[in-house]
Design a protein around this motif. Structure first.
Motif, PDB file in Angstrom:
ATOM      1  N   LYS A 150      -8.511   3.078 -12.124  1.00 15.96           N
ATOM      2  CA  LYS A 150      -9.135   2.374 -11.019  1.00 15.96           C
ATOM      3  C   LYS A 150      -8.069   1.985 -10.010  1.00 15.96           C
ATOM      4  CE  LYS A 150     -13.130   0.137 -13.043  1.00 15.96           C
ATOM      5  NZ  LYS A 150     -13.779  -1.186 -13.012  1.00 15.96           N
ATOM      6  N   ASN A 151      -8.516   1.635  -8.833  1.00 14.16           N
ATOM      7  CA  ASN A 151      -7.584   1.170  -7.825  1.00 14.16           C
ATOM      8  C   ASN A 151      -7.342  -0.322  -7.999  1.00 14.16           C
ATOM      9  OD1 ASN A 151      -6.119   0.478  -5.655  1.00 14.16           O
ATOM     10  ND2 ASN A 151      -7.651   1.069  -4.118  1.00 14.16           N
ATOM     11  N   THR A 152      -6.249  -0.651  -8.618  1.00 14.06           N
ATOM     12  CA  THR A 152      -5.933  -2.064  -8.855  1.00 14.06           C
ATOM     13  C   THR A 152      -4.836  -2.552  -7.915  1.00 14.06           C
ATOM     14  OG1 THR A 152      -4.336  -1.434 -10.532  1.00 14.06           O
ATOM     15  CG2 THR A 152      -6.565  -1.927 -11.287  1.00 14.06           C
ATOM     16  N   TYR A 153      -4.628  -1.807  -6.851  1.00 11.76           N
ATOM     17  CA  TYR A 153      -3.581  -2.127  -5.878  1.00 11.76           C
ATOM     18  C   TYR A 153      -3.920  -3.437  -5.166  1.00 11.76           C
ATOM     19  CZ  TYR A 153      -0.071  -0.911  -2.313  1.00 11.76           C
ATOM     20  OH  TYR A 153       1.008  -0.878  -1.476  1.00 11.76           O
ATOM     21  N   MET A 154      -3.048  -4.432  -5.308  1.00 13.29           N
ATOM     22  CA  MET A 154      -3.334  -5.770  -4.789  1.00 13.29           C
ATOM     23  C   MET A 154      -2.661  -6.057  -3.455  1.00 13.29           C
ATOM     24  SD  MET A 154      -5.292  -7.783  -6.575  1.00 13.29           S
ATOM     25  CE  MET A 154      -6.420  -6.451  -6.968  1.00 13.29           C
ATOM     26  N   ARG A 155      -1.794  -5.138  -2.995  1.00  8.95           N
ATOM     27  CA  ARG A 155      -0.878  -5.503  -1.920  1.00  8.95           C
ATOM     28  C   ARG A 155      -1.548  -6.063  -0.680  1.00  8.95           C
ATOM     29  NH1 ARG A 155       4.175  -2.064   0.566  1.00  8.95           N
ATOM     30  NH2 ARG A 155       5.154  -3.844   1.598  1.00  8.95           N
ATOM     31  N   TRP A 156      -2.688  -5.565  -0.289  1.00  9.47           N
ATOM     32  CA  TRP A 156      -3.315  -6.126   0.910  1.00  9.47           C
ATOM     33  C   TRP A 156      -4.439  -7.086   0.572  1.00  9.47           C
ATOM     34  CZ3 TRP A 156      -0.053  -5.701   4.430  1.00  9.47           C
ATOM     35  CH2 TRP A 156       0.804  -4.589   4.455  1.00  9.47           C
ATOM     36  N   ARG A 157      -5.158  -6.770  -0.479  1.00  8.11           N
ATOM     37  CA  ARG A 157      -6.301  -7.608  -0.828  1.00  8.11           C
ATOM     38  C   ARG A 157      -5.901  -9.028  -1.205  1.00  8.11           C
ATOM     39  NH1 ARG A 157      -9.749  -3.154  -4.241  1.00  8.11           N
ATOM     40  NH2 ARG A 157      -7.687  -2.451  -4.782  1.00  8.11           N
ATOM     41  N   LEU A 158      -4.975  -9.150  -2.151  1.00  7.78           N
ATOM     42  CA  LEU A 158      -4.621 -10.491  -2.619  1.00  7.78           C
ATOM     43  C   LEU A 158      -3.978 -11.337  -1.508  1.00  7.78           C
ATOM     44  CD1 LEU A 158      -4.463 -12.543  -4.913  1.00  7.78           C
ATOM     45  CD2 LEU A 158      -2.309 -11.505  -5.613  1.00  7.78           C
ATOM     46  N   PRO A 159      -2.967 -10.811  -0.794  1.00  8.99           N
ATOM     47  CA  PRO A 159      -2.378 -11.635   0.279  1.00  8.99           C
ATOM     48  C   PRO A 159      -3.404 -12.044   1.331  1.00  8.99           C
ATOM     49  CG  PRO A 159      -0.950  -9.782  -0.226  1.00  8.99           C
ATOM     50  CD  PRO A 159      -2.212  -9.572  -1.002  1.00  8.99           C
ATOM     51  N   LEU A 160      -4.271 -11.113   1.683  1.00  4.27           N
ATOM     52  CA  LEU A 160      -5.260 -11.425   2.709  1.00  4.27           C
ATOM     53  C   LEU A 160      -6.144 -12.590   2.286  1.00  4.27           C
ATOM     54  CD1 LEU A 160      -5.530  -9.740   5.335  1.00  4.27           C
ATOM     55  CD2 LEU A 160      -7.704  -8.910   4.420  1.00  4.27           C
ATOM     56  N   VAL A 161      -6.674 -12.506   1.081  1.00  2.53           N
ATOM     57  CA  VAL A 161      -7.543 -13.580   0.598  1.00  2.53           C
ATOM     58  C   VAL A 161      -6.776 -14.895   0.530  1.00  2.53           C
ATOM     59  CG1 VAL A 161      -8.836 -14.406  -1.397  1.00  2.53           C
ATOM     60  CG2 VAL A 161      -9.086 -12.042  -0.653  1.00  2.53           C
ATOM     61  N   CYS A 162      -5.597 -14.872  -0.055  1.00  2.00           N
ATOM     62  CA  CYS A 162      -4.807 -16.101  -0.190  1.00  2.00           C
ATOM     63  C   CYS A 162      -4.521 -16.727   1.167  1.00  2.00           C
ATOM     64  CB  CYS A 162      -3.486 -15.811  -0.891  1.00  2.00           C
ATOM     65  SG  CYS A 162      -3.632 -15.530  -2.657  1.00  2.00           S
ATOM     66  N   LEU A 163      -4.046 -15.917   2.090  1.00  2.00           N
ATOM     67  CA  LEU A 163      -3.622 -16.479   3.371  1.00  2.00           C
ATOM     68  C   LEU A 163      -4.808 -16.946   4.207  1.00  2.00           C
ATOM     69  CD1 LEU A 163      -0.737 -14.000   4.266  1.00  2.00           C
ATOM     70  CD2 LEU A 163      -0.557 -16.337   3.399  1.00  2.00           C
ATOM     71  N   LEU A 164      -5.843 -16.124   4.281  1.00  2.00           N
ATOM     72  CA  LEU A 164      -6.999 -16.528   5.077  1.00  2.00           C
ATOM     73  C   LEU A 164      -7.631 -17.800   4.529  1.00  2.00           C
ATOM     74  CD1 LEU A 164      -8.949 -13.290   6.094  1.00  2.00           C
ATOM     75  CD2 LEU A 164      -7.549 -14.820   7.494  1.00  2.00           C
ATOM     76  N   TRP A 165      -7.813 -17.829   3.231  1.00  2.00           N
ATOM     77  CA  TRP A 165      -8.462 -18.996   2.644  1.00  2.00           C
ATOM     78  C   TRP A 165      -7.598 -20.241   2.795  1.00  2.00           C
ATOM     79  CZ3 TRP A 165     -11.419 -17.423  -2.447  1.00  2.00           C
ATOM     80  CH2 TRP A 165     -12.320 -16.392  -2.124  1.00  2.00           C
TER      81      TRP A 165
END
Lengths: 468, 468, 468
Positions: C11-26
């Motif tokens: 599966k695509n478990t690549y976090m590089r954009w998803r995790l930072p985006l969620v953390c920073l926006l929230w």
């Protein structure tokens, strides 16, 4: 480091006479000095039973013990478990991390009680101590623990004790200049503890520069379990930081406020640390080094301003920024500091205490400068900045200027002191390890045989399941 | 241990019926006894809302809860994490160390609430409990944890529960004799907890002597990680010991003073422990056994005197001496105790609790004997030693004599009680392990497969870097 | 889970954009919302200096900070160290357990301050926060930590943040319904935290059912050291649970009583857990899974009633029962839930929080229903159940009925909310791991090289002693 230290040549790291001699002589000195100078403060003395009636104290609960003891214990845990375990991340330096931290802190708190006592609690020839002194002694030692992080794994226990002796002394002088002469507020020690401690330690490690340290490169990393031990340290520092920043604030709303601000700043810091840890890594994976350290930067950075009316959202902003600054520092700055400036910073204290400490000083200066009677209330304003006596006419903007001056003084003291102490530690008499035996417990500790031998391997290897 | 125990013969360590039966029956007994006897004390009862008005208590903060709860929690951590993890140093007995300590302490605190309640909090047919009772129950169990250290790895959980039942009972009797009949002061329990617990445990282990214990010698050592876990225990004991020694002192200055004295004693103790650990080892290296244990002796040794006007330098002196005595004990005395006196003391409790406990009793007796109204103040003097009622005319030197008598009584109770309980535990019905399976979790615990198998070895051994 | 997820397909478990985006926006959203809404409560604001005079508060010690801060810190430790380390039992998911728990809790407490603030501390357009809000925010996050236990190892950090966002929101709504609309008592959160959190998490994991999870079966177990780390979590939860259940009770006797009841219940629970752990295993050996979890059920089960006049023996009975129920659940119920109901519950939260939470709600309802003025005293009775204002005429039996209704509401909210959130988490955009890489840190974390390589194996294998 002269000709005698050809690469690979074994150094004399024999501690048998040096370490006991220093420990015993210095402890005897402590006993003598305590005997001459240290007595119980009024609230810890048996005379309090009478004094409290004279002072019209109606209840035992008014004893400062009940205001500060819970916070003291939290701070105590931070110094001994927090710092000790945080530095346990190295694969083969767990004994040294927690054990030497234990040693230097146990000596440091005694010497700090004296040094800070002479400056702040000296009355009619005696130092009168109470729970607040214990907290301040722990704080002072906290700055030594910070500096220890820079030289972790590269020094002998005797060197650490020597450094502690000098650093505690300089800490007390710097603290006196800031708190008493400049009349600066710094309850959580962004300047006195973190900025001073970090740049002191960085200067020391610069002077102790080891050009051939790559010889022990294989031991500078972590292993799975050592990272988990380090998380014990991280979490206790993170959880108890609200107690740290509020421990010596004024009774009442100031302690309450300091705890809330720190709680908020630390929470925000975790989010941005995670974000940038993932962002700056090609595969997007999280790096334990950042989680262990940068998540704490938010606590450092509200050390000066937490007891002020920073407000919860102000704290979030500070934490937000510091998580980023600290993580970026680990990724980009630490390698440059080593390659360009020859600063070998084992734990990355520049990222966790140095830059966040400076930010903390600046945030404190700004928060003080913009304070108004409207925000603090008339009496709260005077109480918060202690604008009484000869400081009755000081304005917030002037206070902000003095706060900023406090940063500069702390930096100057750190660089000058660090240079002096670094020079002393460079003397070839303290038994520091050779380059190839750095980050290795085996030099100064009896290390038990390896885990794999006997017990674990009893059953192996025949009954290993065929893994997919 | 008769003919049935030929070396190598497997013993019946099957716990399936024995352990559940004891746990369930005894817990039912606790419920019945609590139902008959235990009720909330006035400050924990909902009637307090009315009572406090009658008693003219102006604020909820005057509830004893707020004076003692933070200390209680620290003590609680010491009993469950402190002792539990300290005993985790053995390479394959981590489950037993922390798990059995958990079991015996959880049972012990219930039984202690009853036993101590009948002696000290029994009013109109009911035991009325509050936070101070919880602390005292934890204290009582502390003495069982001490004794557990002597027999660690050599007993079944049922044996431990049996020992707990008897030792708590004897503890309560001994405590009653000391505190009520001899009117002795011992807030931190140098005598009641440490001296009694240690010599009780040593007597038990003497009676349970295993001549062929060298069959499990390979499991009696530590491994790298088990030593780090043990340091968690050490540090929590060390950090929270000021709370331990001050937890049940009088409100106000006494609690404050007890914390300061303990803090000082422990700090000094670390220095001399490190010094002698290095000094007594040929290669001058530090030994984790000493750091884990002897650093705590300073807390034991001010257990009686901490709440008195021992003064900070007096505390330093006590800590200084105890670090030395305890470390020397580990190096020279423990082997002799085993070879000559057949006392197999797994954790070396004689060095950590036995000798320091005796020293603590003596220091307490001396400190009491030299007390003067000048040092304590007129009212403080009466309050400190509770020289009221029928003790109104007792002088300090008489008090010192009674304190000394308290040591003797504690020793006698420990030896007699330990002999009795040791005899009971020697009965071949409790499922204790064979000599060759001592210090091994596998006997009483489901132990997960070894770490090396599958997961860790997935990558191995081809990609190991060529180590120098 | 469609055709795209053929077994073994990465599966695509690549976090590089998803995790930072969620953390920073929230986090930016948090800053904006805090900026608009959150301010210091009166006791943390600098104006308190003036206000306390107006309110005739005579001493700074009357500040709520001193009533609650020690308990707050204990609760804080439970959330971050307690839950984080308890979930560390998996052999290769230590980073994820403690790290993701850290992440979701740090975000959750901020969002909880807002959500709970709007419902409970909203005055003239602002949320005014103090130490009690910090405790409540930690409590709210506690319910997320509970739910995390069910999906541990099977979700990405982004999924966890999404779940936290929704669960905190639903928690606040449910809490509002219970505390404000039904006027239910639930200071320790048997219903709001444990019942709601557990059944919410179980519903989510049901919806995220992975039929091929046996592909990572080899990683679902523990290893020796991971079990010891988990015991750190267990013990801190166990020791500090009295603080948890008393943290937000009324000042004075209610806090005192809640701590005593919880202490008793937990003690009894340990005994019956040990008994049944041994009893239900053929060889009679103790199972670490039970000791780590079921020993805590007693704390969950007095969460509602601890502050009531449950009495110490009542608490023992509750603890006695819950140790049994929870252990039996681990042995018999968990496998059935997975095989029959397709509920894969990694940590067994149904046994630790689900059933004990329900029992806690029921015990609370009964204890309330049988309350009398005789037992509580006239004023204590009114204070304990807050029978004032529009609730002046409510009788105990009616209160018991509403308490029971609170259980039902919590269950309904949990199932409905869990279904909703489970559906959202099932979207294929969050980067969850494939079946064969569940329970494996390597997916989301930089994992250091294995321990065996280089350092440990330097000496091996030649010098292994010949083991018997």
């Amino acid at each position: 480091r002269g000709a005698a230290e050809a690469p690979g040549m074994a150094k004399n790291t024999y501690m048998r006479w040096r370490l006991p001699l220093v420990c015993l002589l210095w402890e005897v000195a402590m006993i003598v000095l305590f005997g001459v100078f240290v007595r119980f403060g009024p609230e810890a003395d048996a005379h309090w039973e009478e004094e409290k009636k004279e002072m019209n104290v109606t209840s035992d609960i008014e004893n400062d013990f009940y205001f500060r003891y819970p916070s003291f214990q939290d701070v105590h845990v931070m110094i001994f478990v927090g710092f000790g375990f945080l530095m346990m991340f190295l694969k083969r330096y767990g004994f040294g991390a927690v054990g030497f931290n234990f040693l230097l802190a146990a000596f440091g708190i005694q010497w700090a009680l004296l040094m800070q006592g002479w400056f702040h609690s000296f009355k009619t020839g005696k130092i009168l101590i109470g729970v607040e002194n214990l907290i301040n002694a722990d704080f002072c030692v906290g700055s030594v623990c910070v500096a220890f992080g820079a030289i972790l794994g590269k020094t002998s226990p005797v060197q650490l004790l020597v450094m502690t002796l000098f650093q505690v002394t300089l800490f007390a002088v710097n603290e006196y200049i800031l708190l008493n002469l400049l009349h600066v507020k710094d309850a959580g020690g962004s300047m006195t503890i973190h900025t001073f401690g970090a740049y002191f330690g960085l200067t020391v490690t610069r002077i102790l520069y080891r050009p051939n340290l790559e010889q022990s490169k294989d031991k500078q990393g972590s292993v799975y379990h050592s990272d988990l031990f380090a998380m014990v340290g991280t979490l206790y520092l993170w959880m108890y930081w609200p107690s740290f920043n509020s421990a010596i604030s004024e009774h009442g709303d100031a302690q309450h406020r300091a705890a809330i601000n720190t709680y908020c700043s630390l929470a925000a810091c975790v989010l941005t640390t995670m974000a940038f840890s993932s962002l700056l890594q090609k595969k997007g994976k999280l790096d334990m080094v950042h989680i262990q350290n940068a998540t704490l930067a938010g606590g450092v950075a509200v050390g000066t301003s937490a007891e002020m009316m920073l407000t919860p959202y102000g704290s979030l902003i500070v934490g937000f920024i510091c998580g980023i600054v600290s993580t970026v520092g680990y990724v980009y700055l630490t390698p440059v500091l080593e390659s360009r400036l020859h600063i070998q910073d084992t734990c990355g204290i520049h990222n966790l205490h140095g830059m966040p400490g400076l930010i903390g000083g600046i945030v404190g200066a700004i928060t003080a400068a913009v304070a108004t009677e409207d925000v603090y209330g008339k009496e709260g304003f005077i109480k918060a900045f202690d604008f009484t006596g000869s400081y009755k006419t000081r304005t917030p903007s002037v206070q902000g200027g003095f706060q900023a001056a406090g940063i500069v003084v702390s930096l100057v003291m750190a660089f000058a002191g660090g240079a002096l102490v670094g020079g002393i530690l460079k003397l070839p008499i303290w038994g520091d390890p050779a380059d190839e035996t750095c980050f290795e417990d085996d030099i100064y500790w009896e290390v038990p045989e390896d885990e794999e031998s006997d017990v674990y391997h009893m059953h192996s290897p025949g009954d290993k399941p065929a893994s997919p």
